[in-house]
Design a protein around this motif. Structure first.
Motif, short mmCIF file in Angstrom:
data_model
loop_
_atom_site.label_atom_id
_atom_site.label_comp_id
_atom_site.label_asym_id
_atom_site.label_seq_id
_atom_site.Cartn_x
_atom_site.Cartn_y
_atom_site.Cartn_z
N GLY A 39 33.86 -42.07 35.67
CA GLY A 39 33.03 -41.85 34.09
C GLY A 39 33.25 -42.60 33.52
O GLY A 39 33.58 -43.51 33.37
N ASP A 40 32.32 -42.88 32.39
CA ASP A 40 32.74 -43.72 31.01
C ASP A 40 33.94 -43.30 30.86
O ASP A 40 33.82 -41.79 30.39
N ILE A 41 34.39 -44.20 29.24
CA ILE A 41 35.71 -43.71 28.56
C ILE A 41 35.10 -44.00 27.16
O ILE A 41 34.26 -45.38 26.87
N VAL A 118 34.86 -38.89 29.76
CA VAL A 118 36.20 -38.55 28.67
C VAL A 118 35.68 -39.67 27.05
O VAL A 118 35.65 -40.55 27.06
N TRP A 119 35.66 -38.54 26.52
CA TRP A 119 34.89 -38.78 24.98
C TRP A 119 36.07 -38.59 24.25
O TRP A 119 37.22 -37.51 24.32
N LEU A 120 36.67 -40.17 23.51
CA LEU A 120 37.99 -40.49 22.87
C LEU A 120 37.60 -39.61 21.48
O LEU A 120 36.75 -38.78 20.58
N THR A 121 38.62 -39.43 20.39
CA THR A 121 39.20 -39.02 19.51
C THR A 121 38.75 -40.32 18.35
O THR A 121 38.82 -40.40 16.85
N ILE A 122 38.78 -40.90 19.10
CA ILE A 122 39.09 -42.68 17.84
C ILE A 122 38.09 -43.19 17.44
O ILE A 122 36.93 -43.21 18.28
N ARG A 343 32.67 -34.62 29.27
CA ARG A 343 30.86 -34.14 30.11
C ARG A 343 30.33 -35.09 30.90
O ARG A 343 30.90 -36.61 31.36
N LEU A 344 30.03 -34.42 31.10
CA LEU A 344 29.22 -34.90 32.38
C LEU A 344 27.62 -35.84 32.26
O LEU A 344 27.71 -36.03 31.45
N PRO A 345 27.84 -36.69 32.93
CA PRO A 345 26.24 -38.11 32.16
C PRO A 345 25.00 -37.37 32.15
O PRO A 345 24.14 -37.59 31.58
N GLY A 346 24.74 -36.23 32.74
CA GLY A 346 23.73 -35.40 32.19
C GLY A 346 23.93 -34.94 30.57
O GLY A 346 22.60 -34.26 30.40
N SER A 348 26.12 -32.09 30.29
CA SER A 348 26.91 -30.63 30.10
C SER A 348 28.24 -31.01 29.63
O SER A 348 28.94 -31.92 30.33
N THR A 349 29.06 -30.48 29.46
CA THR A 349 30.50 -30.91 28.26
C THR A 349 31.39 -29.23 29.60
O THR A 349 30.90 -28.51 29.17
N ILE A 350 32.40 -30.40 30.34
CA ILE A 350 33.03 -29.99 30.92
C ILE A 350 34.43 -28.95 30.15
O ILE A 350 34.95 -27.84 30.34
N ASN A 351 35.26 -29.69 29.06
CA ASN A 351 35.77 -29.04 28.04
C ASN A 351 36.14 -29.63 26.98
O ASN A 351 35.70 -31.09 26.58
#
Length: 430
Positions: A39-41, A118-122, A343-346, A348-351
């Motif tokens: 997955g991307d960051i 993985v999406w950061l808060t940065i 988040r999945l590439p499609g 969908s948010t996991i958490n």
């Protein structure tokens, strides 16, 4: 012999398989790690800072790439055949797709097993300002920006840094040479100064002392403090002759007055207040953070040394930002965090992470008094800045009346800490 062989086989399969799979010398595991895209960051505003690219051949099908290199290295870390660091390590299961929730939901929603982003808060703009201003100073150090109301980390920068792409190679000789060179570098580019190094507190002891005086010492900003004759601070600046108010001593960072205040408050009260700010505890964001420590000495001279900044107190740059964030958020420190969601590439948010109170250091009324003591002339025009610090350690938040961002800046040697903090605040408020 047959039973012994079966017993050994059972032992390996049942108990040792996980360790064998995790062993970096296991070639099959290494090939499998790079056999599919991770997955991307991604930053909060959508900038990818770690992605996977196809190699075009060979046993390793995908290679990690870091588009912004050293600017994000303390956050992303790197992943290589030798192992991983930073978010690459802390969120390994999510990025690789091995996390159970990711695996199940990707199969259900996307139809195939795959890693999650993985999406950061940065915030990109704030991170850029933090790193570029640190680099421009030419001094080793770190800067952290936090949203006081949520605990979200908006920037986490270290200088000097390193290019994580140098670790993304599959050439074992080149990888070994890179690792050896960077580990031997006296500038310590691999060190995440923002989270892993602790520093002398400098003027931050004055902030702790002022908070202690307001919350437990029966003081108000106008309370008079005695001075031992003509008083000067550690930099030789003149404080006064006989008396200063608590607010004046704090603004001037007048060590003799603050030392006398620390002696009267006592080490127990000072340490309790420091621990209310988050000292003497462990924290992960999810990267592990070195503990900021406050000494356990019980004597009154210890309190004087602590408030004068000459004791064994140590703190991380993250803690410097947390001090301001606590005052800015009406005395409540929110738990700092660096990952906003997976988040999945499609799509969908996991958490998704949410704000969580971490410590209560003072009442809103006391925090308001301390804010008033920290508030300086408007900067930029029309924006009131609350700040305190020195040429090595500086903290601030803005706007003082309705805080949106708190900043901590620490340099290994004296430099433009205030200018660095202002550059970060300007970017965050733009």
């Amino acid at each position: 012999m047959l039973f012994a062989l079966l017993a050994q086989l059972t032992l390996v399969q049942a108990f040792a398989s996980r360790d064998l799979n995790a062993d970096p010398r296991n070639e099959r595991t290494r090939i499998a790690r790079f056999g599919q895209p991770r997955g991307d960051i991604v930053t909060y505003d959508g900038t990818a800072v770690a992605i996977s690219r196809e190699t075009g051949g060979g046993p390793y099908r995908y290679q990690r790439f870091y588009p912004h290199g050293e600017m994000y290295a303390p956050i992303t870390g790197h992943v290589s055949p030798r192992g991983a660091g930073g978010i690459e390590r802390a969120r390994e299961a999510v990025l690789s797709g091995d996390d159970t929730r990711v695996k199940v939901q990707s199969l259900v929603r996307e139809g195939t097993a795959q890693g999650a982003d993985v999406w950061l808060t940065i915030r990109k703009r704030v991170q850029w300002a933090a790193y570029r201003s640190l680099k421009a100073s030419g001094r080793p150090g770190a800067a952290v920006a936090v949203n006081p109301a949520t605990g979200a980390i908006l920037a986490l920068a270290t200088y000097p840094s390193y290019d994580p792409n140098a670790y993304a190679t599959f050439d074992s000789a080149a990888l070994a040479a890179t690792d050896d060179r960077l580990r031997r570098d006296p500038a310590e580019p691999l060190l995440n100064r923002a989270l892993d190094r602790t520093y002398p507190p400098g003027a931050m002891t004055g902030l702790i002392a002022a908070a202690t005086a307001l919350t437990t010492g029966g003081h108000v900003p106008s309370t008079a403090l005695d001075l031992p004759g003509d008083a000067h601070d550690q930099n030789g600046r003149y404080c006064g002759k006989s008396r200063l108010t608590l607010s004046q001593a704090f603004r001037l960072s007048c060590d003799p007055a603050l030392a006398d205040l620390g002696r009267s408050l006592g080490q127990d009260a000072l340490r309790d207040q420091a621990e209310a700010f988050g000292f003497n505890t462990t924290l992960t964001v999810p990267l592990p953070v070195a503990a900021s420590t406050y000494p356990s000495s019980q004597d009154k001279p210890g309190g004087a040394l602590a408030t004068a900044g000459t004791s064994d107190i140590r703190l991380t740059p993250l803690m410097v930002a947390m001090l301001s964030a606590t005052v800015a958020n009406d005395g409540t420190l929110m738990r700092p965090y660096l990952v906003e969601r997976a988040r999945l590439p499609g799509g969908s948010t996991i958490n998704r992470a949410g704000p969580s109170p971490y410590r209560t250091a003072m009442s809103p009324a006391m925090a308001d008094q301390l804010t008033t003591m920290m508030t300086t002339r408007p900067w930029p025009p029309g924006v009131a800045l609350a700040a305190t610090g020195s040429a090595t350690v500086f903290t601030a938040f803005a706007p003082a009346g309705a805080p949106e961002v708190a900043v901590g800046v620490v340099l290994d040697r004296p430099g433009p800490t205030a200018a660095i903090a202002r550059a970060i605040l300007r970017a965050a408020l733009a």
